[in-house]
Design a protein around this motif. Structure first.
Motif, PDB file in Angstrom:
ATOM      1  N   LYS A 160      26.528  52.729  37.723  1.00  0.00           N
ATOM      2  CA  LYS A 160      26.686  51.921  37.591  1.00  0.00           C
ATOM      3  C   LYS A 160      27.596  50.204  38.384  1.00  0.00           C
ATOM      4  O   LYS A 160      27.396  49.046  38.206  1.00  0.00           O
ATOM      5  CB  LYS A 160      28.570  51.972  36.655  1.00  0.00           C
ATOM      6  CG  LYS A 160      29.417  50.512  35.817  1.00  0.00           C
ATOM      7  CD  LYS A 160      30.079  51.939  35.410  1.00  0.00           C
ATOM      8  CE  LYS A 160      31.227  50.454  34.417  1.00  0.00           C
ATOM      9  NZ  LYS A 160      32.088  50.965  34.796  1.00  0.00           N
ATOM     10  N   SER A 175      40.983  54.231  43.999  1.00  0.00           N
ATOM     11  CA  SER A 175      43.026  53.888  43.643  1.00  0.00           C
ATOM     12  C   SER A 175      43.174  55.028  45.096  1.00  0.00           C
ATOM     13  O   SER A 175      42.887  56.724  45.088  1.00  0.00           O
ATOM     14  CB  SER A 175      43.342  54.296  42.893  1.00  0.00           C
ATOM     15  OG  SER A 175      43.371  55.631  42.077  1.00  0.00           O
ATOM     16  N   GLY A 182      43.620  49.648  44.658  1.00  0.00           N
ATOM     17  CA  GLY A 182      45.016  49.125  45.215  1.00  0.00           C
ATOM     18  C   GLY A 182      45.797  51.142  44.856  1.00  0.00           C
ATOM     19  O   GLY A 182      45.558  52.056  44.485  1.00  0.00           O
ATOM     20  N   PHE A 218      50.455  49.932  56.665  1.00  0.00           N
ATOM     21  CA  PHE A 218      50.753  49.152  56.768  1.00  0.00           C
ATOM     22  C   PHE A 218      51.267  49.287  58.270  1.00  0.00           C
ATOM     23  O   PHE A 218      51.280  48.177  59.436  1.00  0.00           O
ATOM     24  CB  PHE A 218      51.951  48.358  56.247  1.00  0.00           C
ATOM     25  CG  PHE A 218      50.718  48.080  54.548  1.00  0.00           C
ATOM     26  CD1 PHE A 218      49.725  47.804  54.730  1.00  0.00           C
ATOM     27  CD2 PHE A 218      52.041  48.134  53.499  1.00  0.00           C
ATOM     28  CE1 PHE A 218      48.891  47.708  53.112  1.00  0.00           C
ATOM     29  CE2 PHE A 218      51.552  47.746  52.354  1.00  0.00           C
ATOM     30  CZ  PHE A 218      50.047  48.047  52.077  1.00  0.00           C
ATOM     31  N   PRO A 243      36.062  45.248  44.294  1.00  0.00           N
ATOM     32  CA  PRO A 243      37.262  44.487  43.783  1.00  0.00           C
ATOM     33  C   PRO A 243      38.687  44.986  44.426  1.00  0.00           C
ATOM     34  O   PRO A 243      38.977  46.500  44.129  1.00  0.00           O
ATOM     35  CB  PRO A 243      37.178  44.911  42.159  1.00  0.00           C
ATOM     36  CG  PRO A 243      36.851  46.092  42.042  1.00  0.00           C
ATOM     37  CD  PRO A 243      35.898  46.463  42.995  1.00  0.00           C
ATOM     38  N   TYR A 274      46.731  44.109  51.574  1.00  0.00           N
ATOM     39  CA  TYR A 274      47.684  44.342  52.373  1.00  0.00           C
ATOM     40  C   TYR A 274      46.835  44.801  53.529  1.00  0.00           C
ATOM     41  O   TYR A 274      47.294  44.193  55.348  1.00  0.00           O
ATOM     42  CB  TYR A 274      49.128  44.507  52.107  1.00  0.00           C
ATOM     43  CG  TYR A 274      49.556  43.487  51.353  1.00  0.00           C
ATOM     44  CD1 TYR A 274      49.806  42.057  52.229  1.00  0.00           C
ATOM     45  CD2 TYR A 274      50.427  43.044  50.368  1.00  0.00           C
ATOM     46  CE1 TYR A 274      50.001  40.438  51.308  1.00  0.00           C
ATOM     47  CE2 TYR A 274      50.309  42.300  49.543  1.00  0.00           C
ATOM     48  CZ  TYR A 274      51.375  41.295  50.630  1.00  0.00           C
ATOM     49  OH  TYR A 274      50.983  39.849  49.919  1.00  0.00           O
ATOM     50  N   SER A 287      43.537  40.721  34.962  1.00  0.00           N
ATOM     51  CA  SER A 287      44.665  41.099  33.570  1.00  0.00           C
ATOM     52  C   SER A 287      45.861  41.454  33.675  1.00  0.00           C
ATOM     53  O   SER A 287      46.523  40.769  32.854  1.00  0.00           O
ATOM     54  CB  SER A 287      44.076  43.227  33.393  1.00  0.00           C
ATOM     55  OG  SER A 287      44.321  43.562  35.055  1.00  0.00           O
ATOM     56  N   MET A 326      37.438  37.122  37.832  1.00  0.00           N
ATOM     57  CA  MET A 326      37.894  38.152  39.613  1.00  0.00           C
ATOM     58  C   MET A 326      37.606  37.176  40.332  1.00  0.00           C
ATOM     59  O   MET A 326      37.962  36.924  41.427  1.00  0.00           O
ATOM     60  CB  MET A 326      37.480  39.432  39.561  1.00  0.00           C
ATOM     61  CG  MET A 326      38.144  40.179  38.599  1.00  0.00           C
ATOM     62  SD  MET A 326      37.046  42.292  39.394  1.00  0.00           S
ATOM     63  CE  MET A 326      36.972  42.771  38.240  1.00  0.00           C
TER      64      MET A 326
HETATM   65  C1  HXC Z   1      44.325  54.447  39.045  1.00  0.00           C
HETATM   66  C2  HXC Z   1      42.809  53.422  39.445  1.00  0.00           C
HETATM   67  C3  HXC Z   1      43.395  52.380  39.125  1.00  0.00           C
HETATM   68  C4  HXC Z   1      44.545  51.853  39.998  1.00  0.00           C
HETATM   69  C5  HXC Z   1      41.673  51.260  38.917  1.00  0.00           C
HETATM   70  N1  HXC Z   1      41.310  52.667  38.058  1.00  0.00           N
HETATM   71  N2  HXC Z   1      42.385  51.258  39.692  1.00  0.00           N
HETATM   72  N3  HXC Z   1      43.122  54.245  38.298  1.00  0.00           N
HETATM   73  N4  HXC Z   1      45.242  53.404  40.045  1.00  0.00           N
HETATM   74  N5  HXC Z   1      45.117  51.058  40.500  1.00  0.00           N
HETATM   75  C6  HXC Z   1      40.526  53.439  37.348  1.00  0.00           C
HETATM   76  C7  HXC Z   1      40.233  52.531  36.174  1.00  0.00           C
HETATM   77  O1  HXC Z   1      41.567  53.758  35.373  1.00  0.00           O
HETATM   78  C8  HXC Z   1      38.796  53.601  35.978  1.00  0.00           C
HETATM   79  O2  HXC Z   1      39.110  54.387  35.743  1.00  0.00           O
HETATM   80  C9  HXC Z   1      38.026  53.284  37.103  1.00  0.00           C
HETATM   81  O3  HXC Z   1      39.015  52.985  38.670  1.00  0.00           O
HETATM   82  C10 HXC Z   1      37.399  51.721  37.344  1.00  0.00           C
HETATM   83  O4  HXC Z   1      37.903  50.538  37.398  1.00  0.00           O
HETATM   84  P1  HXC Z   1      37.657  49.627  35.888  1.00  0.00           P
HETATM   85  O5  HXC Z   1      38.893  48.605  35.703  1.00  0.00           O
HETATM   86  O6  HXC Z   1      36.569  50.168  34.851  1.00  0.00           O
HETATM   87  O7  HXC Z   1      36.735  48.957  36.973  1.00  0.00           O
HETATM   88  P2  HXC Z   1      36.892  46.589  36.829  1.00  0.00           P
HETATM   89  O8  HXC Z   1      36.505  46.763  36.006  1.00  0.00           O
HETATM   90  O9  HXC Z   1      35.693  46.434  37.902  1.00  0.00           O
HETATM   91  O10 HXC Z   1      38.002  46.282  37.689  1.00  0.00           O
HETATM   92  C11 HXC Z   1      38.379  47.059  38.928  1.00  0.00           C
HETATM   93  C12 HXC Z   1      40.231  46.225  39.224  1.00  0.00           C
HETATM   94  C13 HXC Z   1      41.169  46.819  38.255  1.00  0.00           C
HETATM   95  C14 HXC Z   1      39.818  44.583  38.926  1.00  0.00           C
HETATM   96  C15 HXC Z   1      40.113  46.487  40.551  1.00  0.00           C
HETATM   97  O11 HXC Z   1      40.606  48.447  37.715  1.00  0.00           O
HETATM   98  C16 HXC Z   1      42.440  46.796  38.237  1.00  0.00           C
HETATM   99  O12 HXC Z   1      42.705  45.782  38.045  1.00  0.00           O
HETATM  100  N6  HXC Z   1      43.286  48.224  38.705  1.00  0.00           N
HETATM  101  C17 HXC Z   1      44.455  47.977  38.838  1.00  0.00           C
HETATM  102  C18 HXC Z   1      45.000  46.957  40.190  1.00  0.00           C
HETATM  103  C19 HXC Z   1      46.172  47.194  40.393  1.00  0.00           C
HETATM  104  O13 HXC Z   1      47.297  46.442  40.050  1.00  0.00           O
HETATM  105  N7  HXC Z   1      46.393  47.903  41.465  1.00  0.00           N
HETATM  106  C20 HXC Z   1      48.091  48.588  41.626  1.00  0.00           C
HETATM  107  C21 HXC Z   1      48.480  46.686  42.962  1.00  0.00           C
HETATM  108  S1  HXC Z   1      49.648  47.907  43.404  1.00  0.00           S
HETATM  109  P3  HXC Z   1      37.957  55.304  34.501  1.00  0.00           P
HETATM  110  O14 HXC Z   1      38.004  57.058  34.638  1.00  0.00           O
HETATM  111  O15 HXC Z   1      38.447  54.457  33.291  1.00  0.00           O
HETATM  112  O16 HXC Z   1      36.336  55.067  35.218  1.00  0.00           O
HETATM  113  C22 HXC Z   1      49.928  48.409  44.723  1.00  0.00           C
HETATM  114  C23 HXC Z   1      51.629  48.351  45.346  1.00  0.00           C
HETATM  115  C24 HXC Z   1      51.369  47.943  46.933  1.00  0.00           C
HETATM  116  O17 HXC Z   1      48.922  48.194  45.357  1.00  0.00           O
HETATM  117  C25 HXC Z   1      51.768  46.748  46.944  1.00  0.00           C
HETATM  118  C26 HXC Z   1      51.683  46.682  48.729  1.00  0.00           C
HETATM  119  C27 HXC Z   1      52.793  45.458  49.244  1.00  0.00           C
END
Ligand code: HXC
Length: 514
Positions: free
Chosen positions: A28, A101, A132, A149, A168, A175, A198, A210
């Motif tokens: 993929k 992640s 993230g 950080f 992505p 950060y 999303s 994105m």
């Molecule tokens: C756990 C995660 C994950 C996360 C992705 N995955 N992000 N699992 N925690 N944060 C997993 C998905 O469940 C999926 O698992 C696999 O990774 C691939 O993700 P997809 O969504 O299928 O891929 P894609 O369509 O390419 O999208 C990628 C993405 C999206 C844009 C990154 O996954 C997304 O929006 N993720 C969440 C982003 C987010 O909000 N993160 C937290 C940020 S807060 P499976 O098992 O289905 O393959 C943060 C705090 C720090 O980071 C703050 C600092 C100041």
């Protein structure tokens, strides 16, 4: 078990873990033009130089079904290797494992290699491809990012920190790069945002892709978060190696010198700048007519192009160039160009790289937009950065040096070591037209022929102030030089500044206009 079977068992275990998220997930990623995390590391480092650690680390999460999940290597590869035969530390997140992640153990692997890099005083390269903070691990993920950080900040100005965005990247995954020195992005592959499409849809009800939100071009051109932009991963890796060739391994060293070269024979520097100050020209040509082999590694090429920053070499030694670009907005300083230059000046200063400033600008950009965007605060950054920098600093004024621009672009008053001006340079509070209109407004209005009077006053002002000799008479510039002498004079100035030593007042740190 015999030693032989132990070894076979080890190899089997390694093979299993090295599969990452499995064939389907890897396929993929490949369809999106992405290499695997391991392929990326191997492509950046010298051949056969990579040594991996913590391959068998496993996650410890026990909620939301994680207790039964196997995440190979916990989604990140760490190790050491060499580039140009010199040691570096490296990590690469593996998107095929839970979207790269960051959970507790994933973070521990990264902080382990960061600690090594800082302790060993070698560059750290981070390949980021991650959704993230791992949602299932809650505060443990957040704690992990906090630890990263903190280390990014501790290592800042001590070792080079290079971030590569190859997927992505959301939340904490962007950060950490923002705290590092250089961020590399690749067209179609790199995405950076704090909250993804999303989240934006659910909170604001807006649809955005994105790419539009935080694609490679967005960060190379609009936000200024990216320093290097490439069309493919392999091009990006070449850019990393090129950058690494110019910079020292840590803040106690100088960049490795290479065999000197003369600039390529071209048009001749004196023919590159039009005498009429209203006609633009490409300052990059001037830089290339000065540097060894006419080579110049431009940084942030697509962001705030009214200023140029980057590395070149003079007689084999690395020099940082900061130069106004008359091709764009006449080379004015504004919020973005001030930020861009100020950060680069601080980088050069931290890593013992002399700075050459090439000046041709009409000053700071006027207007409500700039004032409201905070040009006072942003513009002050460049004043601060030059004043604070203690590396050798040489300035050449090619044509215009008006107003705040004259002071800001490494003037004697901010402690330039040497300031040279070409004979056509105009050093004044503002351009002759503007100055004549303000100072002689009454005479012009009351004259029989106001236009003739205006032209006369412009001419008078030009003769009196818009030349380099008033500044030369005060010693604000050290010498008026012929354009053809430029490389030679800069080289000599840097040569005599080699042992420069400056005493600053004792303080913990200053408070720059961040
Ligand atoms: C756990 C995660 C994950 C996360 C992705 N995955 N992000 N699992 N925690 N944060 C997993 C998905 O469940 C999926 O698992 C696999 O990774 C691939 O993700 P997809 O969504 O299928 O891929 P894609 O369509 O390419 O999208 C990628 C993405 C999206 C844009 C990154 O996954 C997304 O929006 N993720 C969440 C982003 C987010 O909000 N993160 C937290 C940020 S807060 P499976 O098992 O289905 O393959 C943060 C705090 C720090 O980071 C703050 C600092 C100041």
């Amino acid at each position: 078990m015999s030693l032989r079977s132990n070894i076979l068992d080890l190899r089997k275990r390694k093979q299993e873990v090295q599969k990452g998220g499995g064939d389907e997930a890897i396929e993929k990623q490949a369809q999106m033009g992405k290499l695997t995390a391991r392929e990326r590391i191997l492509a950046i480092l010298d051949e056969n130089s990579f040594h991996e650690y913590d391959l068998f680390v496993e996650h410890t999460a026990r909620d939301f079904g994680m207790e039964t999940k196997v995440l190979h290597g916990d989604g990140v590869i760490i190790g050491t290797g060499t580039i140009f035969n010199k040691p570096v530390c490296i990590f690469a997140q593996d998107f095929t494992v839970a979207g790269g992640s960051l959970g507790q153990m994933h973070a521990r692997k990264i902080t382990k290699i960061m600690d090594h890099a800082l302790k060993m005083r070698v560059p750290l390269i981070g390949i980021n491809d991650s959704g993230g903070a791992r949602i299932q691990e809650g505060v443990n993920s957040l704690a992990g990012y906090g630890e990263i950080f903190f280390r990014n900040t501790l290592a800042s100005g001590v070792i080079p920190q290079i971030s590569v965005i190859l997927g992505p990247c959301a939340g904490g995954a962007v950060y950490s790069p923002a705290l590092t020195d250089f961020v590399f992005v690749v067209e179609n592959i790199s995405k950076m945002f704090i909250t993804g499409p999303s989240v934006i849809k659910s909170v604001l009800g807006e649809d955005i892709s994105m790419e539009e939100l935080g694609g490679a071009r967005v960060h190379a051109e609009i936000t200024g978060n990216a320093h290097f932009y490439a069309m493919s991963e392999m091009e990006c890796f070449d850019q990393i190696k090129s950058l690494i060739s110019y910079i020292p391994w840590n803040n106690k060293e100088k960049a490795q010198a290479v065999p000197p070269k003369l600039p390529k024979k071209g048009k001749g520097i004196d023919k590159l700048v039009p005498a009429d100050p209203r006609i633009p020209y490409d300052m990059r040509e001037i830089i290339k007519s000065i540097t060894d082999g006419s080579e110049f590694l431009e940084i942030m090429e697509h962001f705030a192009p009214n200023i140029i920053i980057g590395f070149g070499r003079l007689e084999g030694e690395t020099v940082g160039f900061v130069a106004n670009q008359p091709l764009v907005l006449a080379g004015v300083l504004d919020c973005d160009s001030s930020d861009k230059a100020a950060r680069f000046i601080r980088y050069c200063d931290s890593f013992n790289i002399p700075i050459v400033t090439l000046e041709d600008l009409p000053g700071y950009l006027p207007g409500v937009d700039q004032e409201h965007a905070g040009v006072i605060r942003h513009g002050a950054k460049i004043l601060y950065a030059y004043s604070e920098a203690t590396v050798p600093k040489v300035t050449v004024i090619l044509r215009k040096a008006y107003g705040g621009g004259y002071i800001a672009m490494n003037s004697r008053h901010l402690r330039a070591d040497f300031v040279f001006a070409w004979p056509g340079a105009e050093i004044a509070v503002m351009g002759p037209e503007g100055a004549a209109n303000i100072v002689f407004r009454k005479e012009i209005m009351e004259a029989e022929d106001p236009e003739a009077m205006r032209q006369q006053k412009i001419q008078e002002y030009k003769e009196k102030f818009a030349n380099p000799y008033v500044a030369a008479a005060k010693g604000y510039i050290d010498e008026v030089i012929e354009p053809a002498e430029t490389r030679h004079r800069i080289l000599h100035a840097l040569k005599v500044s080699k042992n420069k030593s400056v005493f600053l007042p004792d303080k913990k740190h200053g408070i720059p206009p961040f």
